[in-house]
Design an enzyme around this catalytic site. Structure first.
Site, PDB file in Angstrom:
ATOM      1  N   ASP A   1       2.280   3.224   2.360  1.00  0.00           N
ATOM      2  CA  ASP A   1       1.607   4.146   2.744  1.00  0.00           C
ATOM      3  C   ASP A   1       2.344   5.610   2.052  1.00  0.00           C
ATOM      4  O   ASP A   1       1.959   5.992   0.803  1.00  0.00           O
ATOM      5  CB  ASP A   1       0.483   4.952   3.653  1.00  0.00           C
TER       6      ASP A   1
ATOM      7  N   HIS B   1       0.839  -1.389   0.269  1.00  0.00           N
ATOM      8  CA  HIS B   1      -0.156   0.169  -0.140  1.00  0.00           C
ATOM      9  C   HIS B   1       0.908   0.856   0.278  1.00  0.00           C
ATOM     10  O   HIS B   1       1.642   1.262   0.616  1.00  0.00           O
ATOM     11  CB  HIS B   1      -0.934   0.116   1.191  1.00  0.00           C
TER      12      HIS B   1
ATOM     13  N   HIS C   1      -8.976   1.897  -0.384  1.00  0.00           N
ATOM     14  CA  HIS C   1      -9.406   2.505   0.932  1.00  0.00           C
ATOM     15  C   HIS C   1     -10.446   2.563   2.275  1.00  0.00           C
ATOM     16  O   HIS C   1     -11.394   2.803   1.336  1.00  0.00           O
ATOM     17  CB  HIS C   1      -9.030   3.488   0.774  1.00  0.00           C
TER      18      HIS C   1
ATOM     19  N   GLU D   1     -11.718   4.425   6.673  1.00  0.00           N
ATOM     20  CA  GLU D   1     -10.108   4.987   7.349  1.00  0.00           C
ATOM     21  C   GLU D   1     -10.860   6.453   8.291  1.00  0.00           C
ATOM     22  O   GLU D   1     -10.252   7.506   7.646  1.00  0.00           O
ATOM     23  CB  GLU D   1      -8.508   5.480   6.005  1.00  0.00           C
TER      24      GLU D   1
ATOM     25  N   TRP E   1       0.119  13.523   3.780  1.00  0.00           N
ATOM     26  CA  TRP E   1       0.094  12.880   4.698  1.00  0.00           C
ATOM     27  C   TRP E   1       0.943  12.522   5.319  1.00  0.00           C
ATOM     28  O   TRP E   1       0.480  11.908   7.117  1.00  0.00           O
ATOM     29  CB  TRP E   1      -0.991  11.589   4.081  1.00  0.00           C
TER      30      TRP E   1
ATOM     31  N   GLN F   1      -9.634   9.219  -5.732  1.00  0.00           N
ATOM     32  CA  GLN F   1      -9.225  10.655  -3.684  1.00  0.00           C
ATOM     33  C   GLN F   1     -10.470  11.195  -3.910  1.00  0.00           C
ATOM     34  O   GLN F   1     -10.941  11.193  -2.864  1.00  0.00           O
ATOM     35  CB  GLN F   1      -7.929  10.776  -3.823  1.00  0.00           C
TER      36      GLN F   1
ATOM     37  N   HIS G   1       1.493   5.352  -1.682  1.00  0.00           N
ATOM     38  CA  HIS G   1       1.123   6.236  -3.296  1.00  0.00           C
ATOM     39  C   HIS G   1       2.433   6.959  -4.046  1.00  0.00           C
ATOM     40  O   HIS G   1       3.385   7.936  -3.119  1.00  0.00           O
ATOM     41  CB  HIS G   1       0.191   7.573  -2.148  1.00  0.00           C
TER      42      HIS G   1
HETATM   43 FE   FE2 Z   1      -3.318   5.149   1.252  1.00  0.00          FE
END
Ligand code: FE2
Length: 427
Positions: free
Chosen positions: A309, A57, A210, A213, A315, A152, A59
């Site tokens: 992630d 996982h 996702h 979350e 993030w 997203q 990005h």
């Molecule tokens: Fe993610």
């Protein structure tokens, strides 16, 4: 004549020290005191040799963008999404490409040779998709990259997301993503799960959403995802990523939910570094940990992997793509301290993650790909404890990265001692 022999390799929980013989990119033979010649020989000196790390996982489109155009002040998931919305439109194919390529080199240095990356398909130009498809191709000799079409801003909530996701799949993106907890309503979230799973069934693709979350115990899209998986016969091909709301759910409800997840052979990816920092930002004290129920899911026989992630993006500001840091954090947040549980945490960044990605010919066994990492330690336990140097990273029988053994110098009362082993290593 073999291409490579790795002598004195300590393999996983097999305490035996063996030699690994490699021919034509495959593991040809594993045995003690292997006789025969090879073009190259590496003496592992009884160190732990593991299958490569796998991050199921990530990005790649946002990585290494920290500080652009500003830093996430609240530290929340929602400010991260807003910040990404400011950054994304300013990016070019070249920006996306350059950051991802640099990052992949970090990954290889850390022995991460399998990577599933979500790619945002909200922007109709699909520049990140274009860039990352090329990165996937360029990196093929070095690592396996899977791309997930990730809406997203919501599959139903974001105008154009449906068409953009379909276009991304046509361009060659591998996996179908989703974000049901970010749709406008719970109902819309459930609709998005149903529609996306139907596309996967029709096209024969994997799914990775996702999912939940959130700290909201009533965010129960994993229930719908499990039910749709079973209804459409997608068992084993669907992944629920994050599932942080499970942390806050009622125990009785979870006992029903886990049976549904088992029935669907749901694959689970937790992201300990992100979950422990993004979740529970609205709590005062006590503060929840915000990671899903790793220990209980594993005990129920569900395959659970850990992902990184994010690295240096809206993030998460830290990281160097060391999956041992991820396992270390997962162990702590999940209170997984028994010997077996520590091994489970190591598996979560290796074999369990490879299973999520459905990587073929993975693992150190004759006939499999000659992909492995020689760590400067003696066991999975010590790998998590020490996060040691990756002495050699081998892909298809070729060394593609190496790091020197740590060899610190200590000064005590003006004296000087050279230590010739890794700090804290057990015998
Ligand atoms: Fe993610």
């Amino acid at each position: 004549m073999l291409d490579l022999i790795v002598q004195n390799a300590r393999l996983g929980d097999r305490q035996d020290v063996c030699d690994i013989g490699v021919k034509d990119g495959k593991i040809a033979i594993i045995e003690k005191n292997l006789s025969g010649k090879a073009t190259r020989t590496i003496d592992a000196q009884n160190r732990f040799v593991t299958p490569p790390f796998v991050d199921s996982h990530f990005h790649l489109d946002s990585t290494l963008s920290y500080g652009q155009p500003r830093i996430n002040q609240s530290g929340t998931l929602l400010e991260g999404i807003a910040l990404w919305g400011e950054l994304n439109p300013t990016q070019t194919v070249e920006n996306f490409h350059a950051r991802a390529m640099e990052f992949c080199q970090w990954s290889i240095a850390r022995g991460v040779l399998g990577l599933r990356s979500h790619v945002d398909v909200t922007d109709e130009r699909l520049l990140a998709v274009e860039a990352l498809l090329d990165v996937r191709e360029k990196m093929k000799p070095y690592m396996d990259i899977q791309l997930v079409a990730f809406p997203q801003n919501g599959y139903l909530r974001s105008p154009g997301a449906k068409q953009n996701l379909a276009r991304a799949l046509d361009m060659g993106v591998d996996v179908i993503g989703g974000i049901p907890h970010f749709e406008r309503t719970m109902k819309d979230g459930a609709h998005s799960v149903r529609q996306l799973c139907e596309i996967a069934a029709e096209k024969g693709l994997l799914v990775d959403m996702h999912c939940d979350e959130s700290d909201d115990p009533l965010s129960r899209h994993i229930e719908t995802l499990s039910a749709q998986t079973t209804r459409l016969g997608l068992e084993g091909r669907v992944t629920g990523s994050h599932l942080t709301s499970m942390h806050s759910m009622d125990n009785y409800y979870v006992s029903k939910l886990m049976a549904l997840m088992g029935e669907a052979d749901m694959q689970v990816v937790a992201n300990p570094l992100i979950n422990i920092t993004l979740q529970a930002r609205h709590d005062t004290y006590p503060k929840r940990r915000g990671m899903t129920r790793i220990k209980e899911l594993m005990e129920a026989g569900i395959n659970v992997a850990f992902g990184h992630d994010c690295v240096m993006d809206p993030w998460y500001s830290l990281g160097s793509h060391d999956m041992l840091e991820v396992a270390h954090m997962g162990l702590h947040v999940g209170q997984m301290t028994s010997v077996e549980q520590i091994q489970n945490c190591f598996d979560a960044v290796t074999i369990n993650a490879a299973k999520v990605m459905q990587l073929e010919n993975y693992g150190i066994a004759p006939g499999n790909n000659a992909d492995f990492v020689i760590l400067d330690c003696n066991s999975a336990f010590d790998a998590i404890r020490l996060r040691p140097a990756r002495l050699y990273v081998v892909r298809r029988g070729k060394v593609i990265a190496s790091t020197a053994q740590a060899n610190p110098t200590v000064f005590i009362d003006g004296g000087e001692t050279t230590i010739e082993f890794t700090i804290g290593a057990t015998k």
